[in-house]
Design a protein around this motif. Structure first.
Motif, PDB file in Angstrom:
ATOM      1  N   ILE A  96       0.871  -1.181   0.000  1.00 30.60           N
ATOM      2  CA  ILE A  96       0.000   0.000   0.000  1.00 30.60           C
ATOM      3  C   ILE A  96       0.905   1.227   0.000  1.00 30.60           C
ATOM      4  CG2 ILE A  96      -1.815   1.273   1.198  1.00 30.60           C
ATOM      5  CD1 ILE A  96      -2.811  -1.478   0.616  1.00 30.60           C
ATOM      6  N   ALA A  97       0.671   2.125  -0.952  1.00 33.34           N
ATOM      7  CA  ALA A  97       1.482   3.342  -1.021  1.00 33.34           C
ATOM      8  C   ALA A  97       0.638   4.553  -0.643  1.00 33.34           C
ATOM      9  CB  ALA A  97       2.031   3.519  -2.436  1.00 33.34           C
ATOM     10  N   HIS A  98       1.226   5.423   0.183  1.00 27.27           N
ATOM     11  CA  HIS A  98       0.548   6.666   0.566  1.00 27.27           C
ATOM     12  C   HIS A  98       1.301   7.855  -0.004  1.00 27.27           C
ATOM     13  CE1 HIS A  98      -2.436   5.001   3.292  1.00 27.27           C
ATOM     14  NE2 HIS A  98      -1.522   4.078   3.584  1.00 27.27           N
ATOM     15  N   SER A  99       0.548   8.852  -0.431  1.00 36.68           N
ATOM     16  CA  SER A  99       1.163  10.068  -0.955  1.00 36.68           C
ATOM     17  C   SER A  99       0.389  11.275  -0.456  1.00 36.68           C
ATOM     18  CB  SER A  99       1.104  10.101  -2.485  1.00 36.68           C
ATOM     19  OG  SER A  99       1.859   9.073  -3.049  1.00 36.68           O
ATOM     20  N   PHE A 100       1.103  12.362  -0.215  1.00 38.09           N
ATOM     21  CA  PHE A 100       0.521  13.672   0.081  1.00 38.09           C
ATOM     22  C   PHE A 100      -0.198  13.747   1.430  1.00 38.09           C
ATOM     23  CE2 PHE A 100       0.378  13.033  -4.592  1.00 38.09           C
ATOM     24  CZ  PHE A 100       1.409  13.891  -4.909  1.00 38.09           C
ATOM     25  N   GLY A 101       0.113  12.818   2.340  1.00 40.12           N
ATOM     26  CA  GLY A 101      -0.509  12.892   3.662  1.00 40.12           C
ATOM     27  C   GLY A 101       0.278  12.044   4.640  1.00 40.12           C
ATOM     28  N   VAL A 117       4.234  -1.000   3.580  1.00 36.17           N
ATOM     29  CA  VAL A 117       3.739   0.371   3.413  1.00 36.17           C
ATOM     30  C   VAL A 117       4.819   1.233   2.760  1.00 36.17           C
ATOM     31  CG1 VAL A 117       2.791   2.400   4.572  1.00 36.17           C
ATOM     32  CG2 VAL A 117       2.330   0.113   5.488  1.00 36.17           C
ATOM     33  N   LEU A 118       4.452   1.871   1.657  1.00 39.40           N
ATOM     34  CA  LEU A 118       5.338   2.820   0.989  1.00 39.40           C
ATOM     35  C   LEU A 118       4.801   4.218   1.240  1.00 39.40           C
ATOM     36  CD1 LEU A 118       5.937   0.145  -0.447  1.00 39.40           C
ATOM     37  CD2 LEU A 118       6.076   1.385  -2.597  1.00 39.40           C
ATOM     38  N   CYS A 119       5.689   5.201   1.226  1.00 44.50           N
ATOM     39  CA  CYS A 119       5.224   6.578   1.341  1.00 44.50           C
ATOM     40  C   CYS A 119       6.040   7.452   0.406  1.00 44.50           C
ATOM     41  CB  CYS A 119       5.357   7.062   2.786  1.00 44.50           C
ATOM     42  SG  CYS A 119       4.731   8.735   3.007  1.00 44.50           S
ATOM     43  N   GLN A 120       5.340   8.211  -0.431  1.00 42.36           N
ATOM     44  CA  GLN A 120       6.037   9.113  -1.366  1.00 42.36           C
ATOM     45  C   GLN A 120       6.217  10.482  -0.709  1.00 42.36           C
ATOM     46  OE1 GLN A 120       6.005   9.570  -5.972  1.00 42.36           O
ATOM     47  NE2 GLN A 120       4.104  10.472  -5.257  1.00 42.36           N
ATOM     48  N   VAL A 121       7.438  11.011  -0.752  1.00 41.17           N
ATOM     49  CA  VAL A 121       7.738  12.291  -0.087  1.00 41.17           C
ATOM     50  C   VAL A 121       8.465  13.228  -1.050  1.00 41.17           C
ATOM     51  CG1 VAL A 121       7.942  11.118   2.146  1.00 41.17           C
ATOM     52  CG2 VAL A 121      10.013  11.574   0.800  1.00 41.17           C
ATOM     53  N   THR A 139       9.522   6.715  -1.038  1.00 44.12           N
ATOM     54  CA  THR A 139       9.752   7.143  -2.426  1.00 44.12           C
ATOM     55  C   THR A 139      10.110   8.622  -2.408  1.00 44.12           C
ATOM     56  OG1 THR A 139       8.167   5.549  -3.309  1.00 44.12           O
ATOM     57  CG2 THR A 139       8.721   7.420  -4.713  1.00 44.12           C
ATOM     58  N   ALA A 140      11.291   8.957  -2.927  1.00 44.92           N
ATOM     59  CA  ALA A 140      11.726  10.355  -3.001  1.00 44.92           C
ATOM     60  C   ALA A 140      11.293  10.897  -4.361  1.00 44.92           C
ATOM     61  CB  ALA A 140      13.239  10.442  -2.855  1.00 44.92           C
ATOM     62  N   GLN A 141      10.369  11.852  -4.331  1.00 44.29           N
ATOM     63  CA  GLN A 141       9.770  12.360  -5.570  1.00 44.29           C
ATOM     64  C   GLN A 141      10.308  13.751  -5.884  1.00 44.29           C
ATOM     65  OE1 GLN A 141       5.826  13.909  -5.375  1.00 44.29           O
ATOM     66  NE2 GLN A 141       5.208  13.045  -7.344  1.00 44.29           N
ATOM     67  N   GLY A 142      11.060  13.842  -6.954  1.00 45.25           N
ATOM     68  CA  GLY A 142      11.605  15.124  -7.374  1.00 45.25           C
ATOM     69  C   GLY A 142      10.602  15.948  -8.163  1.00 45.25           C
ATOM     70  N   THR A 143      10.956  17.204  -8.335  1.00 44.22           N
ATOM     71  CA  THR A 143      10.034  18.123  -9.026  1.00 44.22           C
ATOM     72  C   THR A 143       9.855  17.788 -10.504  1.00 44.22           C
ATOM     73  OG1 THR A 143       9.488  20.471  -9.326  1.00 44.22           O
ATOM     74  CG2 THR A 143      11.796  19.861  -9.658  1.00 44.22           C
ATOM     75  N   GLU A 144      10.739  16.959 -11.038  1.00 46.95           N
ATOM     76  CA  GLU A 144      10.601  16.551 -12.441  1.00 46.95           C
ATOM     77  C   GLU A 144       9.423  15.607 -12.651  1.00 46.95           C
ATOM     78  OE1 GLU A 144      13.165  16.246 -10.432  1.00 46.95           O
ATOM     79  OE2 GLU A 144      15.095  16.278 -11.461  1.00 46.95           O
ATOM     80  N   ALA A 145       8.870  15.111 -11.561  1.00 44.42           N
ATOM     81  CA  ALA A 145       7.780  14.132 -11.665  1.00 44.42           C
ATOM     82  C   ALA A 145       6.591  14.704 -12.422  1.00 44.42           C
ATOM     83  CB  ALA A 145       7.329  13.705 -10.270  1.00 44.42           C
ATOM     84  N   LEU A 171      12.901   4.491  -3.035  1.00 46.32           N
ATOM     85  CA  LEU A 171      12.626   4.460  -4.476  1.00 46.32           C
ATOM     86  C   LEU A 171      12.805   5.875  -5.022  1.00 46.32           C
ATOM     87  CD1 LEU A 171       9.327   2.378  -4.314  1.00 46.32           C
ATOM     88  CD2 LEU A 171      11.482   1.594  -5.321  1.00 46.32           C
ATOM     89  N   ALA A 172      13.253   5.969  -6.261  1.00 43.73           N
ATOM     90  CA  ALA A 172      13.430   7.277  -6.901  1.00 43.73           C
ATOM     91  C   ALA A 172      12.270   7.530  -7.850  1.00 43.73           C
ATOM     92  CB  ALA A 172      14.731   7.290  -7.685  1.00 43.73           C
ATOM     93  N   ALA A 173      11.703   8.742  -7.775  1.00 44.95           N
ATOM     94  CA  ALA A 173      10.615   9.121  -8.681  1.00 44.95           C
ATOM     95  C   ALA A 173      10.867  10.519  -9.217  1.00 44.95           C
ATOM     96  CB  ALA A 173       9.274   9.099  -7.940  1.00 44.95           C
ATOM     97  N   GLY A 174      10.607  10.680 -10.510  1.00 44.01           N
ATOM     98  CA  GLY A 174      10.709  12.012 -11.105  1.00 44.01           C
ATOM     99  C   GLY A 174      11.818  12.125 -12.111  1.00 44.01           C
ATOM    100  N   GLY A 175      11.449  12.132 -13.382  1.00 40.45           N
ATOM    101  CA  GLY A 175      12.424  12.390 -14.437  1.00 40.45           C
ATOM    102  C   GLY A 175      13.108  11.157 -14.985  1.00 40.45           C
ATOM    103  N   ILE A 176      12.600   9.981 -14.645  1.00 39.58           N
ATOM    104  CA  ILE A 176      13.283   8.746 -15.064  1.00 39.58           C
ATOM    105  C   ILE A 176      12.400   7.991 -16.060  1.00 39.58           C
ATOM    106  CG2 ILE A 176      14.239   6.541 -14.272  1.00 39.58           C
ATOM    107  CD1 ILE A 176      14.493   7.891 -11.457  1.00 39.58           C
ATOM    108  N   ALA A 177      12.914   7.768 -17.249  1.00 39.56           N
ATOM    109  CA  ALA A 177      12.152   6.968 -18.225  1.00 39.56           C
ATOM    110  C   ALA A 177      13.076   6.241 -19.186  1.00 39.56           C
ATOM    111  CB  ALA A 177      11.165   7.848 -18.992  1.00 39.56           C
TER     112      ALA A 177
END
Ligand SMILES: Cc1cc2nc3c(=O)[nH]c(=O)nc-3n(C[C@H](O)[C@H](O)[C@H](O)COP(=O)(O)O)c2cc1C
Length: 347
Positions: A96-101, A117-121, A139-145, A171-177
């Motif tokens: 279960i992943a939580h984001s923005f709270g 439990v995952l949490c995106q920050v 999950t570390a979410q950069g502004t490139e997301a 986990l890395a998030a934002g700008g990766i494809a």
């Protein structure tokens, strides 16, 4: 050669690649199942106007299509998060992943049900709070997301979060494809990647055809971080969070003119809500990693291709960058010979 990290074992997957649990119906059961079938961890974006019924139905779709593990993501600050999380656990979701709270209220129940439990920050502080709450992965979410995100770039945020929450996996998030981005994230200390934009043009992503075309046509310079769609919809987000979208007529008109938009939106909200298709009006949430999304490819193939690309980069590139240096050797004389003039000054 295959890239593996401790998260592969923890999640029970071949590749440390997750699709982002994109809300609004964009990441349905079919996408999650395809990502899992490709060897990654598929995630259903649980927050939609369809609520718990939609989520249960999409979990059933994913189950029909794969025996492999998959998870569910929830936008935690929006109404319905409690019910969605409970439904995901009832239906046997293992992640279960939580984001923005704040994930705190959800951790014990998930662990009692045997789920991770995952949490995106979006900041180091938020990462520390998530770790203190007892989550298993950050999950570390950069502004490139693509989609809703903060203002700090992935490159500095990711290693800072890795340091702040060690030994928790990140986990890395934002700008990766592409494989280079995945390899870079792993070298920065991530144990895996969480990708949104990379999956938007897949047949399994449930977005409008015109939106997919815009993702395929977009590059690094085509997105904007903006509040205009949230103001228009009247949906609140935490401070410092805005939506990254491919620019269209709506962002061109209203970004920078938010006060006027507030007044305009009150009159036009119903017609905006009814508009699901027109790529000049709807949010085209995506990030600059759209540069690397150049064809529509099944999601399972995206996972396999990216995993192979990352392995190739990690196998070849670091080796090319390093050479043995004798202990008394200060540098490569041949190299210096090009760079300095006769007086030994740098040219
Ligand atoms: C269309 C779209 C919808 C998204 N919806 C959500 C969401 O519901 N919950 C969430 O935590 N993140 C959401 N995100 C952000 C992703 O979780 C992720 O951080 C982002 O896609 C990573 O960056 P990338 O797009 O460069 O891969 C969304 C992203 C996109 C592109």
């Amino acid at each position: 050669m295959r890239v593996t990290t401790r998260l592969c074992e923890r999640f029970g997957v071949d590749h440390p690649i997750l699709n982002a649990p994109m809300g609004g119906g964009d990441a349905p059961g079919a996408l999650a199942a395809a990502v899992s079938e490709g060897g990654g961890l598929g995630m259903i974006g649980g927050t939609t106007v369809g609520g718990v019924d939609w989520l249960r139905a999409e979990i059933a779709v994913a189950r029909e299509r794969t025996d492999r593990p998959f998870g569910v993501g929830v936008i935690t600050h929006l109404p319905g998060a409690d019910e969605l999380t409970r439904a995901a656990l009832d239906e046997g979701a293992r992640v279960i992943a939580h984001s923005f709270g704040d994930p705190t209220p959800y951790v014990d129940a998930a662990h009692a049900a045997g789920a991770l439990v995952l949490c995106q920050v979006r900041s180091v502080d938020e990462a520390r709070r998530a770790a203190d709450a007892g989550v298993d992965v950050v999950t570390a979410q950069g502004t490139e997301a693509g989609g809703h995100t903060g203002t700090t770039a992935t490159l500095p945020l990711l290693p800072a979060v890795v340091d702040a929450v060690a030994p928790l996996p990140v986990l890395a998030a934002g700008g990766i494809a592409d494989g280079r981005g995945i390899a870079a994230a792993l070298l920065l200390g991530a144990d895996g990647v969480w990708l949104g934009t990379a999956f938007l043009a897949t047949p399994e992503a449930a977005i409008a055809p015109g939106y997919k075309e815009r993702v395929l046509a977009s590059g690094t310079d085509d997105t904007v971080l903006t509040e205009v769609f949230d103001l228009a919809a009247g949906i609140p987000w935490p401070d410092g969070v805005a939506g990254r979208s491919i620019r269209n007529r709506f962002t061109d008109r209203w970004h920078g003119d938010e006060e006027a938009l507030r007044a305009w939106a009150v009159e036009h909200r119903d017609e905006l809500r009814a508009e699901h298709e027109d790529p000049e009006t709807i949010p085209l949430y995506a990030g600059p990693a759209a540069q690397f999304v150049t064809r529509s490819e099944p999601a399972a193939d995206v996972v396999r291709r990216l995993a192979a690309e990352a392995a190739e980069v990690l196998e070849t590139r670091p080796r090319r960058l390093l050479r043995d240096v004798a202990p008394d050797e200060g540098g490569d004389p041949a190299c210096w010979a090009h760079a300095v003039d006769e007086d030994g000054r740098l040219g």
